[in-house]
Design an enzyme around this catalytic site. Structure first.
Site, PDB file in Angstrom:
ATOM      1  N   HIS A 101       0.846  -1.208   0.000  1.00  0.00           N
ATOM      2  CA  HIS A 101       0.000   0.000   0.000  1.00  0.00           C
ATOM      3  C   HIS A 101       0.872   1.245   0.000  1.00  0.00           C
ATOM      4  CE1 HIS A 101      -2.907  -2.760   2.232  1.00  0.00           C
ATOM      5  NE2 HIS A 101      -3.621  -2.359   1.196  1.00  0.00           N
ATOM      6  N   GLY A 126      -3.103  -2.165  -6.813  1.00  0.00           N
ATOM      7  CA  GLY A 126      -2.005  -3.133  -6.933  1.00  0.00           C
ATOM      8  C   GLY A 126      -2.376  -4.254  -7.896  1.00  0.00           C
ATOM      9  N   GLU A 127      -1.351  -4.781  -8.569  1.00  0.00           N
ATOM     10  CA  GLU A 127      -1.598  -5.861  -9.546  1.00  0.00           C
ATOM     11  C   GLU A 127      -1.801  -7.221  -8.890  1.00  0.00           C
ATOM     12  OE1 GLU A 127       1.491  -5.810 -12.472  1.00  0.00           O
ATOM     13  OE2 GLU A 127       0.537  -4.156 -13.583  1.00  0.00           O
ATOM     14  N   GLN A 134      -9.380  -7.590 -10.193  1.00  0.00           N
ATOM     15  CA  GLN A 134     -10.030  -6.377  -9.665  1.00  0.00           C
ATOM     16  C   GLN A 134      -9.595  -5.147 -10.471  1.00  0.00           C
ATOM     17  OE1 GLN A 134     -10.501  -5.182  -5.357  1.00  0.00           O
ATOM     18  NE2 GLN A 134      -8.548  -4.166  -5.733  1.00  0.00           N
ATOM     19  N   MET A 151       2.695  -9.359  -0.804  1.00  0.00           N
ATOM     20  CA  MET A 151       2.191  -8.692   0.406  1.00  0.00           C
ATOM     21  C   MET A 151       0.678  -8.580   0.347  1.00  0.00           C
ATOM     22  SD  MET A 151       4.838  -6.019   1.798  1.00  0.00           S
ATOM     23  CE  MET A 151       6.560  -6.465   1.969  1.00  0.00           C
ATOM     24  N   SER A 167      -2.868  -7.841   3.255  1.00  0.00           N
ATOM     25  CA  SER A 167      -3.307  -7.599   4.638  1.00  0.00           C
ATOM     26  C   SER A 167      -3.624  -8.921   5.327  1.00  0.00           C
ATOM     27  CB  SER A 167      -4.537  -6.701   4.643  1.00  0.00           C
ATOM     28  OG  SER A 167      -4.230  -5.505   3.965  1.00  0.00           O
ATOM     29  N   ARG A 168      -4.045  -9.918   4.544  1.00  0.00           N
ATOM     30  CA  ARG A 168      -4.386 -11.227   5.126  1.00  0.00           C
ATOM     31  C   ARG A 168      -3.155 -11.952   5.664  1.00  0.00           C
ATOM     32  NH1 ARG A 168      -8.326 -10.920   1.156  1.00  0.00           N
ATOM     33  NH2 ARG A 168     -10.432 -11.182   1.947  1.00  0.00           N
TER      34      ARG A 168
HETATM   35  O1  PAF Z   1      -8.153  -4.037  -2.933  1.00  0.00           O
HETATM   36  C1  PAF Z   1      -8.779  -3.630  -1.932  1.00  0.00           C
HETATM   37  O2  PAF Z   1      -8.206  -3.432  -0.861  1.00  0.00           O
HETATM   38  C2  PAF Z   1     -10.270  -3.401  -2.027  1.00  0.00           C
HETATM   39  O3  PAF Z   1     -10.882  -4.324  -2.856  1.00  0.00           O
HETATM   40  C3  PAF Z   1     -10.636  -1.958  -2.457  1.00  0.00           C
HETATM   41  C4  PAF Z   1     -10.149  -1.649  -3.858  1.00  0.00           C
HETATM   42  C5  PAF Z   1     -10.039  -0.966  -1.468  1.00  0.00           C
HETATM   43  C6  PAF Z   1     -12.157  -1.793  -2.441  1.00  0.00           C
HETATM   44  O4  PAF Z   1     -12.693  -2.024  -1.177  1.00  0.00           O
END
Ligand code: PAF
Length: 282
Positions: free
Chosen positions: A37, A149-150, A155, A186, A188-189
Protein backbone atom coordinates in the site's frame (compact mmCIF):
# COMPACT_ATOMS: atom_id res chain seq x y z
CA UNK A 1 -2.19 15.05 8.30
CA UNK A 2 -5.96 15.33 8.10
CA UNK A 3 -8.43 12.51 8.75
CA UNK A 4 -12.03 12.84 7.59
CA UNK A 5 -14.85 10.55 8.67
CA UNK A 6 -17.68 12.03 6.61
CA UNK A 7 -18.10 12.64 2.89
CA UNK A 8 -19.40 16.12 3.61
CA UNK A 9 -16.30 17.20 5.54
CA UNK A 10 -13.95 15.66 3.00
CA UNK A 11 -15.73 17.24 0.02
CA UNK A 12 -15.86 20.62 1.76
CA UNK A 13 -12.13 20.48 2.51
CA UNK A 14 -11.28 19.44 -1.05
CA UNK A 15 -13.47 22.16 -2.53
CA UNK A 16 -11.89 24.84 -0.34
CA UNK A 17 -8.30 23.64 -0.55
CA UNK A 18 -7.65 22.38 -4.04
CA UNK A 19 -7.60 25.04 -6.75
CA UNK A 20 -8.80 23.91 -10.16
CA UNK A 21 -5.49 22.62 -11.50
CA UNK A 22 -4.59 20.62 -8.36
CA UNK A 23 -4.09 16.97 -9.30
CA UNK A 24 -5.57 14.46 -6.85
CA UNK A 25 -4.22 10.96 -6.45
CA UNK A 26 -6.43 8.38 -4.74
CA UNK A 27 -5.41 5.12 -3.08
CA UNK A 28 -8.43 3.08 -1.93
CA UNK A 29 -7.58 0.56 0.79
CA UNK A 30 -9.24 -1.62 3.40
CA UNK A 31 -6.51 -0.71 5.90
CA UNK A 32 -4.01 -3.05 7.60
CA UNK A 33 -1.53 -1.18 5.48
CA UNK A 34 1.68 -2.88 4.39
CA UNK A 35 4.61 -1.88 2.20
CA UNK A 36 2.57 -2.67 -0.93
CA UNK A 37 0.00 0.00 0.00
CA UNK A 38 2.76 2.41 0.98
CA UNK A 39 4.37 1.98 -2.44
CA UNK A 40 1.02 2.91 -4.09
CA UNK A 41 0.79 5.96 -1.82
CA UNK A 42 4.38 6.96 -2.61
CA UNK A 43 3.68 6.68 -6.34
CA UNK A 44 0.58 8.83 -5.93
CA UNK A 45 2.57 11.44 -3.97
CA UNK A 46 5.11 11.61 -6.82
CA UNK A 47 2.43 11.89 -9.53
CA UNK A 48 -0.04 14.30 -7.87
CA UNK A 49 -0.28 17.53 -5.86
CA UNK A 50 -2.49 15.90 -3.23
CA UNK A 51 -3.07 12.28 -2.20
CA UNK A 52 -6.22 10.93 -0.60
CA UNK A 53 -6.18 7.47 1.01
CA UNK A 54 -9.41 5.74 1.95
CA UNK A 55 -9.46 3.17 4.75
CA UNK A 56 -12.72 1.26 4.68
CA UNK A 57 -13.42 -2.45 5.17
CA UNK A 58 -16.19 -2.79 2.61
CA UNK A 59 -18.82 -5.32 3.80
CA UNK A 60 -20.49 -5.79 0.40
CA UNK A 61 -17.39 -7.35 -1.18
CA UNK A 62 -17.10 -10.14 1.41
CA UNK A 63 -18.96 -13.28 0.45
CA UNK A 64 -17.84 -15.00 3.63
CA UNK A 65 -19.00 -13.63 6.97
CA UNK A 66 -16.08 -14.94 9.01
CA UNK A 67 -13.61 -13.42 6.51
CA UNK A 68 -15.30 -10.03 7.08
CA UNK A 69 -15.29 -10.49 10.87
CA UNK A 70 -11.63 -11.54 10.91
CA UNK A 71 -10.38 -8.93 8.47
CA UNK A 72 -7.66 -6.96 10.32
CA UNK A 73 -8.74 -3.47 11.44
CA UNK A 74 -5.73 -1.41 12.52
CA UNK A 75 -6.69 2.24 11.95
CA UNK A 76 -4.28 3.69 14.53
CA UNK A 77 -1.28 1.79 13.17
CA UNK A 78 -2.33 2.69 9.60
CA UNK A 79 -2.48 6.40 10.43
CA UNK A 80 0.95 6.11 12.06
CA UNK A 81 2.44 4.49 8.94
CA UNK A 82 0.96 7.13 6.65
CA UNK A 83 2.16 9.93 8.91
CA UNK A 84 5.79 8.80 8.41
CA UNK A 85 5.42 9.77 4.74
CA UNK A 86 5.00 13.33 6.02
CA UNK A 87 3.54 14.71 2.81
CA UNK A 88 0.39 16.34 1.54
CA UNK A 89 -1.83 13.37 2.35
CA UNK A 90 -5.44 13.11 3.52
CA UNK A 91 -7.13 10.05 5.04
CA UNK A 92 -10.80 9.27 4.49
CA UNK A 93 -11.98 6.68 7.03
CA UNK A 94 -15.79 6.56 6.91
CA UNK A 95 -18.07 4.23 8.86
CA UNK A 96 -20.21 1.61 7.09
CA UNK A 97 -23.28 3.75 7.73
CA UNK A 98 -21.63 6.85 6.28
CA UNK A 99 -21.11 5.01 2.99
CA UNK A 100 -24.21 2.80 2.82
CA UNK A 101 -26.72 4.96 4.75
CA UNK A 102 -28.45 1.98 6.33
CA UNK A 103 -28.67 -0.01 3.04
CA UNK A 104 -25.58 -2.20 2.95
CA UNK A 105 -26.22 -3.57 -0.52
CA UNK A 106 -24.13 -3.84 -3.68
CA UNK A 107 -25.16 -2.49 -7.07
CA UNK A 108 -25.37 -4.99 -9.94
CA UNK A 109 -22.71 -4.45 -12.60
CA UNK A 110 -22.03 -5.85 -16.03
CA UNK A 111 -18.26 -6.01 -16.49
CA UNK A 112 -18.53 -7.72 -19.90
CA UNK A 113 -17.81 -11.15 -18.44
CA UNK A 114 -14.64 -10.24 -16.52
CA UNK A 115 -16.62 -10.86 -13.33
CA UNK A 116 -17.42 -14.48 -14.20
CA UNK A 117 -13.83 -15.75 -14.28
CA UNK A 118 -11.60 -16.99 -11.43
CA UNK A 119 -12.36 -14.92 -8.29
CA UNK A 120 -15.85 -14.32 -9.68
CA UNK A 121 -16.55 -18.07 -9.74
CA UNK A 122 -15.29 -18.62 -6.22
CA UNK A 123 -16.51 -15.42 -4.54
CA UNK A 124 -20.07 -14.81 -5.77
CA UNK A 125 -21.07 -11.14 -5.62
CA UNK A 126 -17.54 -10.03 -4.72
CA UNK A 127 -17.01 -7.83 -7.77
CA UNK A 128 -20.42 -6.15 -7.46
CA UNK A 129 -19.26 -5.14 -3.97
CA UNK A 130 -15.90 -3.91 -5.27
CA UNK A 131 -17.57 -2.02 -8.14
CA UNK A 132 -20.06 -0.41 -5.74
CA UNK A 133 -17.48 0.88 -3.29
CA UNK A 134 -14.88 1.95 -5.84
CA UNK A 135 -17.50 3.86 -7.86
CA UNK A 136 -18.81 5.59 -4.71
CA UNK A 137 -15.35 6.51 -3.51
CA UNK A 138 -14.36 7.84 -6.94
CA UNK A 139 -17.51 9.98 -6.98
CA UNK A 140 -16.72 11.37 -3.52
CA UNK A 141 -12.99 11.97 -4.00
CA UNK A 142 -13.07 12.95 -7.72
CA UNK A 143 -9.42 12.04 -8.24
CA UNK A 144 -7.27 12.68 -11.30
CA UNK A 145 -5.63 9.26 -10.88
CA UNK A 146 -6.44 6.18 -8.77
CA UNK A 147 -3.91 3.49 -7.86
CA UNK A 148 -4.45 -0.27 -7.53
CA UNK A 149 -2.00 -3.13 -6.93
CA UNK A 150 -1.60 -5.86 -9.55
CA UNK A 151 -1.92 -8.61 -6.93
CA UNK A 152 -5.67 -8.26 -7.44
CA UNK A 153 -5.21 -8.16 -11.21
CA UNK A 154 -8.80 -9.20 -11.91
CA UNK A 155 -10.03 -6.38 -9.66
CA UNK A 156 -7.77 -3.93 -11.53
CA UNK A 157 -9.23 -4.96 -14.92
CA UNK A 158 -12.77 -4.78 -13.51
CA UNK A 159 -12.19 -1.28 -12.11
CA UNK A 160 -10.83 -0.24 -15.53
CA UNK A 161 -13.97 -1.66 -17.15
CA UNK A 162 -16.26 0.10 -14.65
CA UNK A 163 -14.52 3.44 -15.28
CA UNK A 164 -14.74 2.92 -19.06
CA UNK A 165 -18.47 2.15 -18.81
CA UNK A 166 -19.41 4.87 -16.31
CA UNK A 167 -17.11 7.41 -18.03
CA UNK A 168 -15.80 8.62 -14.68
CA UNK A 169 -12.98 11.07 -15.47
CA UNK A 170 -10.13 9.26 -13.72
CA UNK A 171 -7.00 7.48 -14.87
CA UNK A 172 -6.62 4.01 -13.34
CA UNK A 173 -3.01 3.09 -12.62
CA UNK A 174 -1.89 -0.47 -11.85
CA UNK A 175 1.29 -1.00 -9.85
CA UNK A 176 3.49 -4.12 -9.63
CA UNK A 177 3.06 -6.56 -6.76
CA UNK A 178 5.13 -5.79 -3.68
CA UNK A 179 6.68 -8.98 -2.27
CA UNK A 180 8.29 -10.09 0.98
CA UNK A 181 12.00 -11.02 0.57
CA UNK A 182 10.78 -14.66 0.44
CA UNK A 183 8.62 -13.84 -2.60
CA UNK A 184 5.28 -14.00 -0.77
CA UNK A 185 2.97 -11.31 -2.23
CA UNK A 186 2.19 -8.69 0.41
CA UNK A 187 -1.40 -8.80 1.59
CA UNK A 188 -3.31 -7.60 4.64
CA UNK A 189 -4.39 -11.23 5.13
CA UNK A 190 -0.72 -12.23 5.68
CA UNK A 191 -1.02 -10.80 9.22
CA UNK A 192 -3.15 -13.86 9.96
CA UNK A 193 -0.31 -16.24 9.01
CA UNK A 194 2.20 -17.50 11.60
CA UNK A 195 5.91 -16.95 10.88
CA UNK A 196 6.31 -20.58 9.82
CA UNK A 197 3.22 -20.38 7.57
CA UNK A 198 4.68 -17.25 5.97
CA UNK A 199 7.87 -19.18 5.18
CA UNK A 200 5.87 -22.07 3.69
CA UNK A 201 3.70 -19.61 1.70
CA UNK A 202 6.71 -18.51 -0.37
CA UNK A 203 6.04 -21.82 -2.19
CA UNK A 204 3.23 -20.05 -4.08
CA UNK A 205 5.59 -17.56 -5.73
CA UNK A 206 8.29 -20.20 -6.28
CA UNK A 207 5.70 -22.26 -8.17
CA UNK A 208 4.62 -19.24 -10.25
CA UNK A 209 8.26 -18.48 -11.14
CA UNK A 210 8.65 -22.06 -12.32
CA UNK A 211 5.44 -21.69 -14.38
CA UNK A 212 6.97 -18.59 -15.99
CA UNK A 213 10.01 -20.71 -16.98
CA UNK A 214 7.86 -23.53 -18.33
CA UNK A 215 5.57 -21.19 -20.32
CA UNK A 216 6.29 -21.51 -24.05
CA UNK A 217 8.19 -24.78 -23.49
CA UNK A 218 5.41 -26.99 -22.10
CA UNK A 219 1.80 -26.66 -23.21
CA UNK A 220 -0.88 -25.15 -20.95
CA UNK A 221 -2.39 -28.53 -19.92
CA UNK A 222 1.03 -29.87 -18.93
CA UNK A 223 1.77 -26.77 -16.85
CA UNK A 224 -1.62 -26.97 -15.11
CA UNK A 225 -1.10 -30.65 -14.29
CA UNK A 226 2.33 -29.90 -12.92
CA UNK A 227 1.00 -27.10 -10.66
CA UNK A 228 -1.85 -29.30 -9.39
CA UNK A 229 0.66 -32.04 -8.54
CA UNK A 230 2.90 -29.56 -6.68
CA UNK A 231 0.01 -28.51 -4.46
CA UNK A 232 -1.39 -32.02 -4.03
CA UNK A 233 2.03 -33.03 -2.71
CA UNK A 234 2.27 -30.09 -0.31
CA UNK A 235 0.41 -30.65 2.99
CA UNK A 236 0.25 -26.94 3.86
CA UNK A 237 -2.07 -25.93 1.00
CA UNK A 238 -5.36 -26.62 -0.66
CA UNK A 239 -5.37 -25.35 -4.24
CA UNK A 240 -8.61 -23.56 -5.15
CA UNK A 241 -7.70 -22.70 -8.74
CA UNK A 242 -4.75 -22.26 -11.03
CA UNK A 243 -5.40 -20.69 -14.43
CA UNK A 244 -3.43 -19.39 -17.36
CA UNK A 245 -5.56 -16.61 -18.81
CA UNK A 246 -5.59 -13.87 -21.42
CA UNK A 247 -4.73 -10.61 -19.63
CA UNK A 248 -7.45 -8.56 -21.28
CA UNK A 249 -10.42 -11.00 -21.25
CA UNK A 250 -9.28 -12.98 -18.17
CA UNK A 251 -10.55 -16.10 -19.91
CA UNK A 252 -8.57 -19.30 -19.32
CA UNK A 253 -6.76 -20.51 -22.40
CA UNK A 254 -5.62 -23.87 -23.66
CA UNK A 255 -3.48 -22.60 -26.55
CA UNK A 256 -1.18 -19.61 -26.85
CA UNK A 257 -1.12 -16.90 -29.53
CA UNK A 258 2.03 -14.82 -29.93
CA UNK A 259 0.15 -11.51 -30.21
CA UNK A 260 -1.56 -11.84 -26.81
CA UNK A 261 -0.48 -11.23 -23.24
CA UNK A 262 -0.96 -13.98 -20.68
CA UNK A 263 -0.85 -14.32 -16.91
CA UNK A 264 -0.97 -17.16 -14.43
CA UNK A 265 -3.46 -16.76 -11.57
CA UNK A 266 -3.65 -18.80 -8.40
CA UNK A 267 -5.78 -19.01 -5.25
CA UNK A 268 -4.89 -21.34 -2.38
CA UNK A 269 -5.97 -21.96 1.15
CA UNK A 270 -3.52 -22.24 4.03
CA UNK A 271 -5.89 -23.57 6.70
CA UNK A 272 -8.81 -21.12 6.44
CA UNK A 273 -6.70 -18.24 5.09
CA UNK A 274 -7.12 -17.63 1.39
CA UNK A 275 -4.15 -16.31 -0.56
CA UNK A 276 -4.01 -15.20 -4.18
CA UNK A 277 -1.12 -14.36 -6.49
CA UNK A 278 -0.45 -13.73 -10.17
CA UNK A 279 2.50 -13.46 -12.54
CA UNK A 280 2.92 -12.13 -16.06
CA UNK A 281 4.02 -14.88 -18.48
CA UNK A 282 5.11 -13.04 -21.63
O1 PAF B 1 -8.15 -4.04 -2.93
C1 PAF B 1 -8.78 -3.63 -1.93
O2 PAF B 1 -8.21 -3.43 -0.86
C2 PAF B 1 -10.27 -3.40 -2.03
O3 PAF B 1 -10.88 -4.32 -2.86
C3 PAF B 1 -10.64 -1.96 -2.46
C4 PAF B 1 -10.15 -1.65 -3.86
C5 PAF B 1 -10.04 -0.97 -1.47
C6 PAF B 1 -12.16 -1.79 -2.44
O4 PAF B 1 -12.69 -2.02 -1.18
Amino acid sequence: MLIFKTQEDLKKHLAENSPEKTTRGFVPTMGALHQGHLSLIEKSIIDNDLTIISIFVNPTQFNNHSDLENYPRTLEADVEKISTLNKNVIIFAPSVDEIYKGKTLAEEFDFDGLEHEMEGKHRPGHFNGVGTIVKRLLEIVEPTRAYFGEKDFQQLQIVRKMVEKTKLPVQIIGQPIYREPSGLAMSSRNTRLSESQKKEASFIYQTLKEVQKQFGIKNVAEIKNWVEQQFNNNPYFKLEYFEIADESTLKSVTTIENSKKYRAFIAVFMNEIRLIDTISLN
